[in-house]
Design a protein around this motif. Structure first.
Motif, PDB file in Angstrom:
ATOM      1  N   HIS A  92      40.221  44.137  34.089  1.00  0.00           N
ATOM      2  CA  HIS A  92      39.384  42.936  33.602  1.00  0.00           C
ATOM      3  C   HIS A  92      39.447  41.843  34.630  1.00  0.00           C
ATOM      4  O   HIS A  92      39.280  40.575  34.200  1.00  0.00           O
ATOM      5  CB  HIS A  92      40.202  42.576  32.083  1.00  0.00           C
ATOM      6  N   PHE A  93      39.891  42.314  35.599  1.00  0.00           N
ATOM      7  CA  PHE A  93      39.933  41.260  37.023  1.00  0.00           C
ATOM      8  C   PHE A  93      39.294  42.044  38.109  1.00  0.00           C
ATOM      9  O   PHE A  93      39.437  43.201  38.475  1.00  0.00           O
ATOM     10  CB  PHE A  93      41.125  40.797  37.405  1.00  0.00           C
ATOM     11  N   ASP A  94      38.744  41.044  39.045  1.00  0.00           N
ATOM     12  CA  ASP A  94      38.024  41.680  40.200  1.00  0.00           C
ATOM     13  C   ASP A  94      38.576  40.781  41.502  1.00  0.00           C
ATOM     14  O   ASP A  94      39.340  39.699  41.256  1.00  0.00           O
ATOM     15  CB  ASP A  94      36.699  41.623  40.108  1.00  0.00           C
ATOM     16  N   PHE A  95      37.816  40.728  42.510  1.00  0.00           N
ATOM     17  CA  PHE A  95      38.515  40.193  43.776  1.00  0.00           C
ATOM     18  C   PHE A  95      37.163  39.677  44.373  1.00  0.00           C
ATOM     19  O   PHE A  95      36.278  40.335  44.584  1.00  0.00           O
ATOM     20  CB  PHE A  95      39.465  40.954  44.766  1.00  0.00           C
ATOM     21  N   TYR A  96      37.423  38.431  45.136  1.00  0.00           N
ATOM     22  CA  TYR A  96      36.079  37.895  45.786  1.00  0.00           C
ATOM     23  C   TYR A  96      36.985  36.921  47.139  1.00  0.00           C
ATOM     24  O   TYR A  96      37.942  36.494  46.541  1.00  0.00           O
ATOM     25  CB  TYR A  96      35.563  37.085  45.097  1.00  0.00           C
ATOM     26  N   CYS A  97      36.116  36.973  48.195  1.00  0.00           N
ATOM     27  CA  CYS A  97      36.647  36.113  49.203  1.00  0.00           C
ATOM     28  C   CYS A  97      35.372  35.667  49.980  1.00  0.00           C
ATOM     29  O   CYS A  97      34.405  36.416  49.919  1.00  0.00           O
ATOM     30  CB  CYS A  97      37.802  36.643  49.809  1.00  0.00           C
ATOM     31  N   HIS A  98      35.424  34.561  50.529  1.00  0.00           N
ATOM     32  CA  HIS A  98      34.380  34.334  51.424  1.00  0.00           C
ATOM     33  C   HIS A  98      35.045  33.259  52.667  1.00  0.00           C
ATOM     34  O   HIS A  98      36.055  32.625  52.640  1.00  0.00           O
ATOM     35  CB  HIS A  98      33.397  33.284  50.587  1.00  0.00           C
ATOM     36  N   GLU A 151      37.367  28.549  57.330  1.00  0.00           N
ATOM     37  CA  GLU A 151      38.144  29.003  56.305  1.00  0.00           C
ATOM     38  C   GLU A 151      37.774  30.160  55.514  1.00  0.00           C
ATOM     39  O   GLU A 151      36.726  30.116  55.058  1.00  0.00           O
ATOM     40  CB  GLU A 151      38.440  27.871  55.248  1.00  0.00           C
ATOM     41  N   VAL A 152      38.595  31.111  55.276  1.00  0.00           N
ATOM     42  CA  VAL A 152      38.543  32.248  54.711  1.00  0.00           C
ATOM     43  C   VAL A 152      39.289  31.981  53.099  1.00  0.00           C
ATOM     44  O   VAL A 152      40.658  31.537  53.413  1.00  0.00           O
ATOM     45  CB  VAL A 152      39.315  33.631  55.127  1.00  0.00           C
ATOM     46  N   ARG A 153      38.906  31.894  52.135  1.00  0.00           N
ATOM     47  CA  ARG A 153      39.532  31.700  50.875  1.00  0.00           C
ATOM     48  C   ARG A 153      39.249  32.859  49.933  1.00  0.00           C
ATOM     49  O   ARG A 153      38.257  33.396  49.782  1.00  0.00           O
ATOM     50  CB  ARG A 153      39.055  30.498  50.167  1.00  0.00           C
ATOM     51  N   SER A 154      40.436  33.539  49.319  1.00  0.00           N
ATOM     52  CA  SER A 154      40.250  34.755  48.574  1.00  0.00           C
ATOM     53  C   SER A 154      40.645  34.262  47.113  1.00  0.00           C
ATOM     54  O   SER A 154      41.426  33.221  46.885  1.00  0.00           O
ATOM     55  CB  SER A 154      41.450  35.552  49.116  1.00  0.00           C
ATOM     56  N   TYR A 155      40.144  34.937  46.286  1.00  0.00           N
ATOM     57  CA  TYR A 155      40.382  34.700  44.704  1.00  0.00           C
ATOM     58  C   TYR A 155      40.302  35.952  43.878  1.00  0.00           C
ATOM     59  O   TYR A 155      39.752  36.926  44.270  1.00  0.00           O
ATOM     60  CB  TYR A 155      38.962  33.887  44.228  1.00  0.00           C
ATOM     61  N   ILE A 156      41.142  35.625  42.935  1.00  0.00           N
ATOM     62  CA  ILE A 156      40.870  36.806  41.757  1.00  0.00           C
ATOM     63  C   ILE A 156      40.175  36.148  40.758  1.00  0.00           C
ATOM     64  O   ILE A 156      40.084  35.314  40.211  1.00  0.00           O
ATOM     65  CB  ILE A 156      42.317  37.174  41.171  1.00  0.00           C
ATOM     66  N   VAL A 157      39.140  37.124  40.069  1.00  0.00           N
ATOM     67  CA  VAL A 157      38.245  36.612  39.156  1.00  0.00           C
ATOM     68  C   VAL A 157      38.288  37.448  37.963  1.00  0.00           C
ATOM     69  O   VAL A 157      38.443  38.452  37.763  1.00  0.00           O
ATOM     70  CB  VAL A 157      36.537  37.053  39.751  1.00  0.00           C
ATOM     71  N   SER A 158      38.284  36.469  36.731  1.00  0.00           N
ATOM     72  CA  SER A 158      38.402  37.153  35.411  1.00  0.00           C
ATOM     73  C   SER A 158      36.973  37.409  35.103  1.00  0.00           C
ATOM     74  O   SER A 158      36.064  36.828  35.189  1.00  0.00           O
ATOM     75  CB  SER A 158      38.877  35.990  34.599  1.00  0.00           C
ATOM     76  N   LEU A 159      36.791  38.858  34.648  1.00  0.00           N
ATOM     77  CA  LEU A 159      35.781  39.411  34.311  1.00  0.00           C
ATOM     78  C   LEU A 159      35.127  39.252  32.904  1.00  0.00           C
ATOM     79  O   LEU A 159      34.043  39.433  32.603  1.00  0.00           O
ATOM     80  CB  LEU A 159      35.594  40.894  34.552  1.00  0.00           C
ATOM     81  N   LYS A 160      36.179  38.503  32.101  1.00  0.00           N
ATOM     82  CA  LYS A 160      35.859  38.412  30.546  1.00  0.00           C
ATOM     83  C   LYS A 160      36.603  37.099  30.228  1.00  0.00           C
ATOM     84  O   LYS A 160      37.610  36.777  30.797  1.00  0.00           O
ATOM     85  CB  LYS A 160      36.211  39.531  29.741  1.00  0.00           C
ATOM     86  N   ASP A 161      36.406  36.510  28.969  1.00  0.00           N
ATOM     87  CA  ASP A 161      37.070  35.660  28.366  1.00  0.00           C
ATOM     88  C   ASP A 161      38.198  36.308  27.591  1.00  0.00           C
ATOM     89  O   ASP A 161      38.218  37.351  27.166  1.00  0.00           O
ATOM     90  CB  ASP A 161      36.199  34.920  27.176  1.00  0.00           C
ATOM     91  N   HIS A 186      44.771  30.908  29.065  1.00  0.00           N
ATOM     92  CA  HIS A 186      43.431  31.373  28.465  1.00  0.00           C
ATOM     93  C   HIS A 186      42.582  31.380  30.152  1.00  0.00           C
ATOM     94  O   HIS A 186      42.657  30.611  30.656  1.00  0.00           O
ATOM     95  CB  HIS A 186      42.974  30.310  27.876  1.00  0.00           C
ATOM     96  N   PHE A 187      41.730  32.633  30.187  1.00  0.00           N
ATOM     97  CA  PHE A 187      40.916  32.743  31.096  1.00  0.00           C
ATOM     98  C   PHE A 187      39.454  32.695  30.585  1.00  0.00           C
ATOM     99  O   PHE A 187      39.293  33.539  29.633  1.00  0.00           O
ATOM    100  CB  PHE A 187      41.114  34.024  31.978  1.00  0.00           C
ATOM    101  N   LYS A 188      38.655  32.028  31.056  1.00  0.00           N
ATOM    102  CA  LYS A 188      37.186  32.095  30.648  1.00  0.00           C
ATOM    103  C   LYS A 188      36.681  33.219  31.475  1.00  0.00           C
ATOM    104  O   LYS A 188      37.038  33.497  32.580  1.00  0.00           O
ATOM    105  CB  LYS A 188      36.407  30.624  31.172  1.00  0.00           C
ATOM    106  N   LYS A 189      35.389  33.649  31.250  1.00  0.00           N
ATOM    107  CA  LYS A 189      34.709  34.767  31.891  1.00  0.00           C
ATOM    108  C   LYS A 189      34.478  34.018  33.360  1.00  0.00           C
ATOM    109  O   LYS A 189      33.886  32.816  33.315  1.00  0.00           O
ATOM    110  CB  LYS A 189      33.480  35.021  31.234  1.00  0.00           C
ATOM    111  N   ASN A 190      34.521  34.605  34.468  1.00  0.00           N
ATOM    112  CA  ASN A 190      34.232  34.115  35.687  1.00  0.00           C
ATOM    113  C   ASN A 190      35.132  33.208  36.220  1.00  0.00           C
ATOM    114  O   ASN A 190      34.988  32.812  37.447  1.00  0.00           O
ATOM    115  CB  ASN A 190      32.707  34.019  36.106  1.00  0.00           C
TER     116      ASN A 190
END
Length: 312
Positions: free
Chosen positions: A227-233, A240-250, A263-267
């Motif tokens: 239910h989680f993904d990874f993104y960086c830019h 700067e490279v910044r890395s994130y874990i992304v919640s795929l659902k509420d 609580h995690f909101k979607k995205n």
């Protein structure tokens, strides 16, 4: 239970902009995954710095201009792979020096000491176990000339305020005319940087999501990694490279051992890491701001990375 980790989880996951410190990546599994990252063809940092220390050891030693016996103090020494060629050159040339690796991991220090004693039996080694912030804060460097090693591009993982604190610690620790050899990742083609940190193999994704799995294991949480993904830019203008874990659902996550429900909101994002890249102008300005002077810059053949020699 790791009380500081618990505090950082509570603080980070209840913040308006969720975040978790990257230092918690490195449990046994995370450390193993990071070895996979370092072995990726896209991850140029390790190979670039290894090339510098392997092929330019004579030039680095000459640039030190130390005329008497000296110390090499390596912060976060780990397995010592990159430093080995520099140490080997010094031992082969019968240079009088003492090597002090510093690492928070007792196991890493024991393994490194054992390995070096086998490979370089004439090396004088005086290892220290501990957090290098704490080790350096305890006093000043020995009176002999000192070369402080801070390799691997780790400087880029600090926010501005934390970096200022770290550099002030280095400055206060060292004596006048001591040297600091600092590994710095350079600004380059954004595609090259993006491929290194947002790899097509999904290894960096596993590295980040393992942090959630670690919280599951150590704090009885119920993160479902599917239910989680990874993104960086990478932002070229800031470096700067910044890395994130992304919640795929509420979703709601229970972290039982610290009696926390999140609580995690979607995205919604959890920021996990910063990795900053620098230009030569940046390096010159930084060194001056922190009271140092750049003596030499040692680059790999692709000019992706620099080991910059600073003098106090």
């Amino acid at each position: 239970m790791n009380n500081q980790f618990a505090k950082d989880i509570r603080e980070g996951l209840t913040a308006n902009n969720k975040h978790l410190p990257s230092k918690y990546f490195y449990d046994a599994i995370g450390s193993q995954i990071f070895k996979e990252i370092m072995a990726m063809p896209e991850y140029y940092l390790t190979d670039s710095e290894f090339e510098i220390l392997s092929t330019q050891a004579p030039q680095i030693v000459e640039a030190l201009k130390f005329k008497t016996p000296f110390n090499i103090i390596e912060l976060g020494a780990g397995d010592g792979m990159k430093t080995f060629k520099l140490l080997e050159y010094l031992v082969d040339k019968k240079v009088n020096f003492t090597y002090t690796p510093v690492d928070i991991s007792e196991g890493a220090i024991k393994d490194l000491s054992t390995s070096l004693k086998k490979k370089l039996p004439h090396l004088v080694i005086e290892p220290l176990i501990g957090d290098y912030f704490e080790v350096l804060a305890k006093g000043t460097a020995p009176k002999k000339p000192n070369l402080l090693l801070f390799l691997g591009g780790n400087m880029g993982n600090y926010l501005e305020g934390d970096l200022k604190q770290l550099m002030q610690l280095f400055y206060n620790y060292l004596n006048t005319n001591d040297k600091l050899l600092i590994g710095i990742d350079l600004k380059k083609n954004p595609i090259t940087i993006n491929d290194a940190y947002f790899d097509p193999h999904g290894i960096t994704k596993r590295f980040n999501l393992n942090l959630l799995d670690r919280i599951n294991s150590e704090f009885d949480a119920n993160f479902n990694l599917e239910h989680f993904d990874f993104y960086c830019h990478y932002t070229p203008r800031t470096g700067e490279v910044r890395s994130y874990i992304v919640s795929l659902k509420d979703q709601w996550i229970d972290i039982d051992k610290i009696d926390l429900k999140v609580h995690f909101k979607k995205n919604e994002l959890i920021w996990t890491e910063i990795s900053k890249k620098y230009s030569f102008e940046d390096i010159k300005a930084l060194s001056k701001n922190y009271g140092f002077q750049v003596d030499c810059n040692f680059l790999d053949k692709k000019a992706y990375f620099v080991d910059s020699l600073w003098r106090k």
